[in-house]
Design a protein around this motif. Structure first.
Motif, short mmCIF file in Angstrom:
data_model
loop_
_atom_site.label_atom_id
_atom_site.label_comp_id
_atom_site.label_asym_id
_atom_site.label_seq_id
_atom_site.Cartn_x
_atom_site.Cartn_y
_atom_site.Cartn_z
N ALA A 1 -16.62 15.64 -8.76
CA ALA A 1 -16.05 14.68 -7.81
C ALA A 1 -14.82 14.01 -8.40
CB ALA A 1 -17.10 13.63 -7.43
N GLY A 2 -13.89 13.62 -7.53
CA GLY A 2 -12.71 12.89 -7.97
C GLY A 2 -11.69 13.73 -8.71
N GLN A 3 -11.74 15.04 -8.55
CA GLN A 3 -10.79 15.94 -9.23
C GLN A 3 -10.65 17.21 -8.41
OE1 GLN A 3 -13.16 17.90 -12.79
NE2 GLN A 3 -13.73 15.74 -12.60
N TRP A 4 -9.47 17.81 -8.48
CA TRP A 4 -9.22 19.01 -7.69
C TRP A 4 -10.15 20.14 -8.14
CZ3 TRP A 4 -7.06 15.99 -4.74
CH2 TRP A 4 -5.85 15.35 -4.93
N ARG A 5 -10.47 21.00 -7.21
CA ARG A 5 -11.32 22.14 -7.53
C ARG A 5 -10.63 23.07 -8.52
NH1 ARG A 5 -9.30 26.31 -4.09
NH2 ARG A 5 -8.28 25.48 -2.21
N GLN A 6 -11.43 23.75 -9.33
CA GLN A 6 -10.90 24.66 -10.33
C GLN A 6 -11.13 26.12 -9.98
OE1 GLN A 6 -9.09 23.51 -13.07
NE2 GLN A 6 -9.24 21.63 -11.83
N GLY A 7 -11.61 26.37 -8.77
CA GLY A 7 -11.89 27.74 -8.36
C GLY A 7 -11.61 27.93 -6.89
N PRO A 8 -11.89 29.12 -6.38
CA PRO A 8 -11.66 29.40 -4.95
C PRO A 8 -12.64 28.66 -4.07
CG PRO A 8 -12.81 31.23 -5.98
CD PRO A 8 -12.45 30.29 -7.09
N ILE A 9 -12.30 28.56 -2.79
CA ILE A 9 -13.17 27.89 -1.82
C ILE A 9 -13.29 28.77 -0.59
CG2 ILE A 9 -11.38 26.56 -0.62
CD1 ILE A 9 -14.67 24.99 -1.72
N PHE A 10 -14.53 28.97 -0.13
CA PHE A 10 -14.78 29.79 1.05
C PHE A 10 -15.68 29.01 2.01
CE2 PHE A 10 -14.32 32.70 -2.56
CZ PHE A 10 -13.29 33.51 -2.11
N ILE A 11 -15.36 29.05 3.28
CA ILE A 11 -16.22 28.50 4.32
C ILE A 11 -16.95 29.68 4.95
CG2 ILE A 11 -16.37 27.10 6.41
CD1 ILE A 11 -15.25 25.65 3.92
N THR A 12 -18.27 29.66 4.87
CA THR A 12 -19.04 30.79 5.40
C THR A 12 -19.36 30.58 6.87
OG1 THR A 12 -21.10 29.73 4.67
CG2 THR A 12 -20.08 31.30 3.16
N ALA A 13 -19.52 31.67 7.57
CA ALA A 13 -19.84 31.63 8.99
C ALA A 13 -21.27 31.17 9.18
CB ALA A 13 -19.64 33.01 9.62
N LEU B 1 0.23 21.36 -3.22
CA LEU B 1 0.04 21.07 -1.80
C LEU B 1 -0.39 19.62 -1.59
CD1 LEU B 1 -1.72 24.35 -0.62
CD2 LEU B 1 0.54 23.53 0.09
N MET B 2 -1.22 19.10 -2.49
CA MET B 2 -1.64 17.70 -2.35
C MET B 2 -0.47 16.75 -2.61
SD MET B 2 -4.60 17.60 -1.17
CE MET B 2 -4.88 15.83 -1.34
N GLY B 3 0.41 17.13 -3.51
CA GLY B 3 1.62 16.33 -3.71
C GLY B 3 2.47 16.30 -2.46
N GLU B 4 2.58 17.45 -1.81
CA GLU B 4 3.34 17.53 -0.57
C GLU B 4 2.68 16.70 0.52
OE1 GLU B 4 5.15 21.00 2.42
OE2 GLU B 4 4.21 21.57 0.51
N LEU B 5 1.35 16.75 0.57
CA LEU B 5 0.64 15.96 1.58
C LEU B 5 0.82 14.47 1.33
CD1 LEU B 5 -1.22 15.67 4.00
CD2 LEU B 5 -3.19 15.97 2.46
N PHE C 1 0.82 -1.21 0.00
CA PHE C 1 0.00 0.00 0.00
C PHE C 1 0.85 1.26 0.00
CE2 PHE C 1 -1.93 3.50 2.33
CZ PHE C 1 -3.17 3.60 1.73
N GLU C 2 0.39 2.28 -0.71
CA GLU C 2 0.97 3.61 -0.61
C GLU C 2 -0.09 4.65 -0.92
OE1 GLU C 2 4.23 4.02 -3.29
OE2 GLU C 2 2.99 4.10 -5.08
N TYR C 3 0.08 5.82 -0.33
CA TYR C 3 -0.83 6.92 -0.59
C TYR C 3 -0.49 7.56 -1.92
CZ TYR C 3 -2.09 6.41 4.32
OH TYR C 3 -2.52 5.91 5.52
N SER C 4 -1.50 8.08 -2.61
CA SER C 4 -1.28 8.75 -3.88
C SER C 4 -2.43 9.72 -4.13
CB SER C 4 -1.23 7.73 -5.03
OG SER C 4 -2.51 7.12 -5.22
N LYS C 5 -2.20 10.65 -5.04
CA LYS C 5 -3.28 11.55 -5.43
C LYS C 5 -4.44 10.76 -6.02
CE LYS C 5 -0.28 15.53 -6.52
NZ LYS C 5 0.14 16.47 -7.60
N GLY C 6 -4.12 9.74 -6.80
CA GLY C 6 -5.17 8.93 -7.41
C GLY C 6 -6.04 8.24 -6.37
N LEU C 7 -5.42 7.70 -5.31
CA LEU C 7 -6.19 7.05 -4.25
C LEU C 7 -7.14 8.04 -3.60
CD1 LEU C 7 -6.81 4.77 -2.20
CD2 LEU C 7 -4.87 5.63 -0.86
#
Length: 382
Positions: free
Chosen positions: A130-142, A162-166, A106-112
């Motif tokens: 789903a199953g793909q990185w977002r293409q725009g900004p992301i905001f968490i609202t209060a 960043l996901m590669g680093e993770l 087993f190993e972790y990967s972006k695909g997994l």
């Protein structure tokens, strides 16, 4: 750059040591228990984790209904189609996660990670990719104010890096840290990168469970904190610590000690709850087995009575699968238990389940309902 694993305080080390010891004791107790009720317990804990995690996202399904849907996604359960879809998707992902505990290469990967995200969110695609990185900004609202931003994730152009680093960190980083601490940091970093358009919270909690599964000490359903996080007061604390530790924007130089402290408390208290449940379940099984002759039931039928004690109800289809018997055999057993006033049917044929009858042993129900006290581990460690 990722958020870094903090140095543990003396109190943290004390709590972590207690968690490790409790999990060892729990492992021994589970290994000594009858296989039948251990499987029931694992199923219930998985259902509770799914119900808890979905509750955080606003999908309300009782853990008992989740358990029925786990057995059969088309089971006649009184839930909305949206709740059914979310539950079945989460169960699929959790089943896969639990199956990965012993994979040797087993190993972790972006695909997994993207594949797990598809399992969780694919039924929303393409409205919410789903199953793909977002293409725009992301905001968490209060909460309560859709115009107030509580957190802004990193720019979409930074997500892949960043996901590669993770992924690299998941495979080789901080390997000298306790696995439970690493699991908590994996959760935190993923939720702060927020790499997908939706479903980031569920994926982050799932990743934490995956790291626990890979640890291999206990089956992940015994250590997952998702059910604990889904409790109303804990959910509020969860959002609060994510907000306070992570900052209003991606800020990986911030101190993550409060997040680890929060997770160690969660591990400790959830392990206490599981241990209490194991103790009650074991005692109920013993009491039912001791009364088999008096009740006029077979060893096999004890399984149905045990589930009623611990869950509050049993379905014929569930009992049939648990015992590996035919539908006709299961029907005969249910009829026998009804004739003996041990079970009472509720509902029509397709949605029917059974609850305790007039002759169901009251001492068993009392054991199943026994109360317990959960202690704050940091109250002792302070």
């Amino acid at each position: 750059m990722l958020y870094e694993t903090p140095l543990l305080s003396a109190a943290d080390h004390h709590v972590l040591a207690e968690v490790v010891e409790m999990r060892r004791a729990l492992q021994h107790a589970v290994q000594q228990a009858p296989a039948k009720w251990t499987l029931d317990l694992r199923r219930h804990l998985t259902a509770s984790a799914i119900a808890g995690s979905n509750t955080i996202e606003g999908y309300e399904v009782d853990a008992r209904d989740v358990a029925d849907l786990m057995d059969d996604a088309q089971e006649k359960v009184d839930v909305t189609e949206a709740n059914r879809a979310e539950t079945v998707a989460y169960q699929q992902a959790m089943t896969y996660i639990q199956s990965l505990h012993g994979v040797p290469d087993f190993e972790y990967s972006k695909g997994l990670l993207n594949a797990l995200h598809w399992m969780l969110q694919g039924h929303h695609h393409p409205r919410k990719p789903a199953g793909q990185w977002r293409q725009g900004p992301i905001f968490i609202t209060a909460a309560g104010d859709p115009h107030a931003t509580e957190y802004e994730g990193p720019h979409e152009d930074e997500v892949a890096r960043l996901m590669g680093e993770l992924v690299d960190w998941l495979n080789t980083g901080d390997t000298d840290s306790d696995p439970l601490v690493r699991a908590a940091m994996a959760h935190f970093n993923l939720v702060k990168i927020h790499p997908w358009a939706d479903g980031n919270g569920r994926m982050s909690r799932s990743l934490q469970t995956l790291l626990i599964a890979r640890e291999g000490v206990l089956a992940p359903e015994f250590s997952s904190i998702e059910a604990w996080l889904g409790m109303p007061g804990h959910t509020w604390d969860y959002y609060k610590v994510l907000r306070e530790v992570g900052g209003p924007v991606y800020s990986p130089k911030r101190d993550t000690s409060p997040w680890i402290r929060f997770n160690l408390r969660a591990y400790h208290e959830q392990t206490q709850r599981v241990q209490h449940r194991v103790d009650r379940s074991n005692q109920c099984w013993i009491q039912l087995d001791e009364q088999r002759d008096e009740l006029g039931v077979s060893e096999r039928q004890v399984t149905a009575l045990h589930e009623v004690a611990m869950i509050g109800r049993v379905r014929r289809s569930r009992y049939e699968k648990a015992e590996g018997i035919s539908e006709q055999q299961a029907q005969r057993d249910m009829q026998h238990l009804m004739r003996g006033d041990l079970l009472t049917p509720v509902g029509n044929t397709k949605g029917r389940f059974y609850v305790p009858g007039d002759r169901y042993p009251q001492n068993v129900l009392a054991t199943a309902a026994a109360r317990h006290t959960i202690r704050d581990p940091y109250g002792d460690a302070a």
